[in-house]
Design a protein around this motif. Structure first.
Motif, PDB file in Angstrom:
ATOM      1  N   PHE A 209       0.857  -1.171   0.000  1.00  0.00           N
ATOM      2  CA  PHE A 209       0.000   0.000   0.000  1.00  0.00           C
ATOM      3  C   PHE A 209       0.900   1.230   0.000  1.00  0.00           C
ATOM      4  CE2 PHE A 209      -2.528  -3.282   1.988  1.00  0.00           C
ATOM      5  CZ  PHE A 209      -3.772  -3.136   1.389  1.00  0.00           C
ATOM      6  N   PRO A 210       0.459   2.348  -0.542  1.00  0.00           N
ATOM      7  CA  PRO A 210       1.302   3.554  -0.567  1.00  0.00           C
ATOM      8  C   PRO A 210       1.627   4.023   0.852  1.00  0.00           C
ATOM      9  CG  PRO A 210      -0.584   3.791  -2.040  1.00  0.00           C
ATOM     10  CD  PRO A 210      -0.834   2.566  -1.217  1.00  0.00           C
ATOM     11  N   PRO A 211       2.882   4.273   1.159  1.00  0.00           N
ATOM     12  CA  PRO A 211       3.238   4.765   2.494  1.00  0.00           C
ATOM     13  C   PRO A 211       2.903   6.247   2.633  1.00  0.00           C
ATOM     14  CG  PRO A 211       5.185   4.671   1.125  1.00  0.00           C
ATOM     15  CD  PRO A 211       4.072   4.100   0.304  1.00  0.00           C
ATOM     16  N   HIS A 212       2.695   6.686   3.864  1.00  0.00           N
ATOM     17  CA  HIS A 212       2.461   8.101   4.141  1.00  0.00           C
ATOM     18  C   HIS A 212       3.768   8.844   4.410  1.00  0.00           C
ATOM     19  CE1 HIS A 212      -1.860   7.656   4.271  1.00  0.00           C
ATOM     20  NE2 HIS A 212      -1.763   6.681   5.151  1.00  0.00           N
ATOM     21  N   ASP A 213       4.757   8.129   4.930  1.00  0.00           N
ATOM     22  CA  ASP A 213       6.004   8.758   5.339  1.00  0.00           C
ATOM     23  C   ASP A 213       6.683   9.436   4.147  1.00  0.00           C
ATOM     24  OD1 ASP A 213       8.178   8.880   7.567  1.00  0.00           O
ATOM     25  OD2 ASP A 213       9.237   8.223   5.765  1.00  0.00           O
ATOM     26  N   PRO A 214       6.982  10.741   4.220  1.00  0.00           N
ATOM     27  CA  PRO A 214       7.575  11.444   3.073  1.00  0.00           C
ATOM     28  C   PRO A 214       8.883  10.837   2.605  1.00  0.00           C
ATOM     29  CG  PRO A 214       6.825  13.001   4.745  1.00  0.00           C
ATOM     30  CD  PRO A 214       6.729  11.640   5.360  1.00  0.00           C
ATOM     31  N   ARG A 215       9.716  10.369   3.531  1.00  0.00           N
ATOM     32  CA  ARG A 215      11.002   9.793   3.134  1.00  0.00           C
ATOM     33  C   ARG A 215      10.812   8.478   2.382  1.00  0.00           C
ATOM     34  NH1 ARG A 215      14.245  10.224   8.702  1.00  0.00           N
ATOM     35  NH2 ARG A 215      15.638   8.735   7.646  1.00  0.00           N
ATOM     36  N   LEU A 216       9.808   7.706   2.777  1.00  0.00           N
ATOM     37  CA  LEU A 216       9.547   6.452   2.069  1.00  0.00           C
ATOM     38  C   LEU A 216       8.905   6.717   0.710  1.00  0.00           C
ATOM     39  CD1 LEU A 216       8.312   4.054   4.890  1.00  0.00           C
ATOM     40  CD2 LEU A 216      10.615   4.386   3.974  1.00  0.00           C
ATOM     41  N   ARG A 217       8.078   7.740   0.637  1.00  0.00           N
ATOM     42  CA  ARG A 217       7.468   8.074  -0.660  1.00  0.00           C
ATOM     43  C   ARG A 217       8.507   8.518  -1.669  1.00  0.00           C
ATOM     44  NH1 ARG A 217       1.986   8.244  -0.773  1.00  0.00           N
ATOM     45  NH2 ARG A 217       2.058   9.384  -2.732  1.00  0.00           N
ATOM     46  N   ALA A 218       9.627   9.039  -1.171  1.00  0.00           N
ATOM     47  CA  ALA A 218      10.695   9.495  -2.063  1.00  0.00           C
ATOM     48  C   ALA A 218      11.739   8.416  -2.323  1.00  0.00           C
ATOM     49  CB  ALA A 218      11.372  10.729  -1.466  1.00  0.00           C
ATOM     50  N   ALA A 219      11.631   7.270  -1.655  1.00  0.00           N
ATOM     51  CA  ALA A 219      12.635   6.209  -1.785  1.00  0.00           C
ATOM     52  C   ALA A 219      12.481   5.464  -3.105  1.00  0.00           C
ATOM     53  CB  ALA A 219      12.510   5.238  -0.617  1.00  0.00           C
ATOM     54  N   ARG A 220      13.516   4.725  -3.462  1.00  0.00           N
ATOM     55  CA  ARG A 220      13.464   3.911  -4.680  1.00  0.00           C
ATOM     56  C   ARG A 220      12.542   2.716  -4.448  1.00  0.00           C
ATOM     57  NH1 ARG A 220      18.927   1.336  -6.928  1.00  0.00           N
ATOM     58  NH2 ARG A 220      18.528  -0.165  -5.245  1.00  0.00           N
ATOM     59  N   ALA A 221      11.592   2.545  -5.331  1.00  0.00           N
ATOM     60  CA  ALA A 221      10.627   1.460  -5.173  1.00  0.00           C
ATOM     61  C   ALA A 221      10.342   0.835  -6.535  1.00  0.00           C
ATOM     62  CB  ALA A 221       9.326   1.976  -4.565  1.00  0.00           C
ATOM     63  N   ARG A 222       9.948  -0.425  -6.516  1.00  0.00           N
ATOM     64  CA  ARG A 222       9.619  -1.100  -7.780  1.00  0.00           C
ATOM     65  C   ARG A 222       8.412  -0.451  -8.427  1.00  0.00           C
ATOM     66  NH1 ARG A 222       7.664  -5.580  -7.894  1.00  0.00           N
ATOM     67  NH2 ARG A 222       8.090  -5.889 -10.084  1.00  0.00           N
ATOM     68  N   VAL A 223       7.447  -0.062  -7.634  1.00  0.00           N
ATOM     69  CA  VAL A 223       6.283   0.679  -8.123  1.00  0.00           C
ATOM     70  C   VAL A 223       6.140   1.910  -7.243  1.00  0.00           C
ATOM     71  CG1 VAL A 223       3.809   0.641  -8.550  1.00  0.00           C
ATOM     72  CG2 VAL A 223       5.156  -1.440  -8.891  1.00  0.00           C
ATOM     73  N   SER A 224       6.041   3.058  -7.855  1.00  0.00           N
ATOM     74  CA  SER A 224       5.997   4.289  -7.073  1.00  0.00           C
ATOM     75  C   SER A 224       4.719   4.360  -6.240  1.00  0.00           C
ATOM     76  CB  SER A 224       6.066   5.507  -8.000  1.00  0.00           C
ATOM     77  OG  SER A 224       4.827   5.681  -8.674  1.00  0.00           O
ATOM     78  N   PRO A 225       4.778   4.966  -5.065  1.00  0.00           N
ATOM     79  CA  PRO A 225       3.569   5.124  -4.244  1.00  0.00           C
ATOM     80  C   PRO A 225       2.446   5.850  -4.983  1.00  0.00           C
ATOM     81  CG  PRO A 225       5.520   5.591  -2.928  1.00  0.00           C
ATOM     82  CD  PRO A 225       5.985   5.437  -4.349  1.00  0.00           C
TER      83      PRO A 225
END
Length: 388
Positions: free
Chosen positions: A104-120
């Motif tokens: 599920f999309p994270p709320h934490d700003p730092r996690l939303r900006a992190a490298r992810a396989r699928v963007s939040p």
């Protein structure tokens, strides 16, 4: 990406190279309320992946039970006891350059900006129920509209036709649907009152008298290719949430699968990679309707992927929840069923103190038998053996 090493899938997908990359699975909701591994996320990542999970799902007895069933577990488990600890683990991983896998999309700003396989942002867009019209042709959708909680109340009071209301958002609670004909029941009314505090947008759609509802499973490889894995039949849902599924010869018509394949291809073009599914069904008059998107690992994903490899000798398989007393070592109790090829556990969660308080001891498992009735008898036998 599609499965850990050593598991033969019902419909083996094309392998995806993961060399040089360690995925860290933040099971989305786990970063906030302690729900983790409940949908088998740990089984669908590469075996060399790391996983964030609560102590309730990573105890030795939990991992030993999964291993007894022939399933491999992640090589690196990072354990938490609170949502804050889970967020910090994911932040640390992001700072090390690990690729995050969100359910599920994270709320934490730092996690939303992190490298992810699928963007939040893409996860949020695809799982938003108001966006279903952009993926699926209108003739396959129930009559539906977006409404505020106040509008939902007004609609329910003024329009007596059976309808379904559900949060339009992308949080874990968005999987809950409430039938308006049940709003006179105190439990359902309390659920709506609770959810209206956290969701500003709701979907109000006609209640289709379904004969069958399927969870129709797909995967999108790193190249963007779409693969259809099969479908499971939802068990009746008295609480309006997923309670299990059946896998037998009851499969959706090709027309419905093709309509949903078109939708998954659209998601692939937007950059989605990984598992996804749709809840869709056939009505009493033969109408085909799609009611929910799940661009994540859903409750039935693991069942569909592992159905033939683990229980291939049986014409019918059924996945459901089992309860047990806290602290019980389930492996000795379940060993006879496992060794006879009648049962496999996908998840074992013993109580753990989380942000939402203690979670009950729970097993999600699949039984195999000759037909649905025999599966139901076996489920009852296993539950009696476990006690509760």
């Amino acid at each position: 990406m599609f499965a850990h090493d050593g598991v033969v899938l019902a419909r083996p997908p094309d392998p995806v190279t993961t060399a040089g990359s360690r995925y860290l699975a933040g099971a989305g909701a786990a970063l906030y309320n302690g729900l983790d591994m409940i949908t088998g996320l740990h089984l669908t990542l590469p075996h060399q992946a790391s996983a964030i999970c609560s102590t309730g799902s990573s105890a030795d007895k939990s991992l030993r039970l999964l291993s007894r069933c022939g399933l491999k577990t992640p090589s690196d488990l990072r354990e938490f006891r609170s949502g804050a600890q889970a967020v910090q683990l994911a932040r640390d991983a992001a700072e090390r350059g690990e690729t995050l896998e969100f359910q599920f999309p994270p709320h934490d700003p730092r996690l939303r900006a992190a490298r992810a396989r699928v963007s939040p942002d893409l996860l949020a867009r695809l799982n938003d129920k108001t966006m279903l019209e952009t993926l699926v042709a209108p003739e396959y959708l129930p009559r539906r509209r977006v409404a505020t909680p106040a509008e939902v109340r007004r609609i329910v009071q003024q329009d007596r036709r059976p309808a379904v209301v559900k949060p339009a958002g992308v949080e874990v609670y968005s999987g809950i649907a409430i039938f308006t004909r049940r709003l006179q029941d105190r439990r359902h009314r309390a659920l709506f009152n609770q959810l209206e505090q956290v969701s500003e947008r709701w979907i109000v759609e006609e209640e289709v008298p379904f004969r069958t509802i399927w969870g129709i499973q797909f995967g999108v490889t790193e190249s963007g290719a779409v693969q259809y894995f099969g479908a499971s039949v939802h068990l009746p849902q008295p609480t309006s949430t997923w309670v299990g599924c059946v896998l037998d010869d009851d499969q959706p018509p090709a027309e419905l699968v093709e309509a949903l394949t078109v939708g998954v291809r659209k998601a692939s073009a937007l950059g989605y990679r990984g598992y996804c599914s749709f809840d869709a069904g056939i009505g009493r008059d033969g109408e085909l309707r799609v009611i929910d998107p799940n661009f994540r690992v859903s409750g039935a994903t693991t069942s569909v992927l592992h159905r033939s490899s683990l229980l291939g000798r049986h014409p019918c398989a059924m996945t459901t929840f089992f309860s047990l007393a806290p602290g019980v070592d389930a492996e000795p109790i379940l060993a006879p069923f496992i060794d006879r090829g009648q049962f496999v556990a996908f998840m074992h969660h013993d109580p753990a103190e989380t942000d939402n308080g203690p979670l009950p001891a729970t097993i999600v498992g699949m039984v195999g038998a000759s037909d649905r009735y025999a599966c139901g008898v076996l489920v009852a036998q296993i539950q009696r053996a476990l006690g509760s």
